[in-house]
Write a protein that holds these residues in place. Sequence first.
Motif, short mmCIF file in Angstrom:
data_model
loop_
_atom_site.label_atom_id
_atom_site.label_comp_id
_atom_site.label_asym_id
_atom_site.label_seq_id
_atom_site.Cartn_x
_atom_site.Cartn_y
_atom_site.Cartn_z
N VAL A 45 -22.41 20.94 -20.12
CA VAL A 45 -22.40 19.11 -19.50
C VAL A 45 -23.25 18.87 -21.20
O VAL A 45 -22.69 17.98 -21.58
N ASN A 46 -24.22 19.35 -21.58
CA ASN A 46 -24.78 18.98 -23.31
C ASN A 46 -23.34 19.10 -24.34
O ASN A 46 -23.85 18.46 -25.53
N GLU A 47 -22.72 19.97 -23.80
CA GLU A 47 -21.47 20.07 -25.28
C GLU A 47 -20.34 18.91 -24.63
O GLU A 47 -20.71 17.67 -25.27
N THR A 48 -20.30 18.05 -23.61
CA THR A 48 -19.57 16.59 -23.52
C THR A 48 -20.21 15.16 -23.56
O THR A 48 -19.67 14.28 -24.63
N ARG A 49 -22.21 15.46 -23.66
CA ARG A 49 -22.08 14.74 -24.12
C ARG A 49 -22.62 14.34 -25.79
O ARG A 49 -22.53 13.16 -26.22
N LEU A 50 -22.76 15.55 -26.04
CA LEU A 50 -23.06 15.99 -28.01
C LEU A 50 -21.62 14.98 -27.73
O LEU A 50 -21.24 13.50 -28.50
N ILE A 51 -20.29 15.67 -27.82
CA ILE A 51 -19.04 14.58 -27.54
C ILE A 51 -18.54 13.51 -27.40
O ILE A 51 -18.27 11.87 -28.49
N GLU A 52 -19.64 12.68 -26.35
CA GLU A 52 -20.06 11.38 -25.68
C GLU A 52 -20.29 10.26 -26.57
O GLU A 52 -19.75 9.28 -27.38
N ASN A 53 -20.93 10.79 -27.52
CA ASN A 53 -22.05 10.17 -27.82
C ASN A 53 -21.31 10.33 -29.35
O ASN A 53 -21.63 8.92 -30.23
N ILE A 54 -21.25 11.18 -30.09
CA ILE A 54 -20.03 11.16 -31.14
C ILE A 54 -18.81 10.30 -31.39
O ILE A 54 -18.98 9.35 -32.05
N LEU A 55 -18.67 10.43 -29.55
CA LEU A 55 -17.22 8.82 -29.61
C LEU A 55 -17.94 8.12 -29.65
O LEU A 55 -17.43 6.82 -30.19
N LEU A 56 -18.67 7.46 -29.49
CA LEU A 56 -19.99 6.16 -29.27
C LEU A 56 -20.06 5.34 -30.51
O LEU A 56 -20.09 4.71 -30.95
N ALA A 57 -20.67 6.59 -31.45
CA ALA A 57 -20.66 6.23 -32.73
C ALA A 57 -19.90 6.08 -33.29
O ALA A 57 -19.48 4.92 -34.15
N ASN A 58 -18.40 6.89 -33.54
CA ASN A 58 -17.02 6.15 -34.09
C ASN A 58 -17.08 5.19 -33.58
O ASN A 58 -16.75 4.12 -34.51
N TYR A 59 -16.64 5.45 -32.17
CA TYR A 59 -16.07 3.66 -31.79
C TYR A 59 -17.16 2.14 -32.57
O TYR A 59 -16.32 1.56 -33.38
N LYS A 60 -18.35 2.16 -32.99
CA LYS A 60 -18.93 1.31 -33.47
C LYS A 60 -18.97 1.23 -35.59
O LYS A 60 -18.82 0.57 -35.25
#
Length: 124
Positions: A45-60
Amino acid sequence: MKLKTNNGSALQITLVLLLILSLNIFSLCQITILNSRSFKGLKEVNETRLIENILLANYKYENKNSILLSDYLTIDDYAISYTVDDMGNYFYIETTIEKENKKHLFHVELNKEKNIIQKIEEIN
């Protein structure tokens, strides 16, 4: 008169103590197994959240510095695909994160002008 002797009482006490000890050891082993499984799930779950946060930063970042387009990525054992839809004043981004047989889906609404995330919707 005959005296009654309880020859079995010491044996019974020993057997009861042995039974209690073995149950405690068995319970401790079960708790250890459950804890290790829960730690493994927590790590995923923590790995998935980290990837999700990286993706959000990438989108921005992509919205601010270039053109935000749909893409397919692989990071470690994860397969990530996202589709970007232009909805006028915001982007609607549908993201799928896959690892082995597990999928994590979420939708993001990213304001084009202000470059802020308006909404994140988790779909499981």
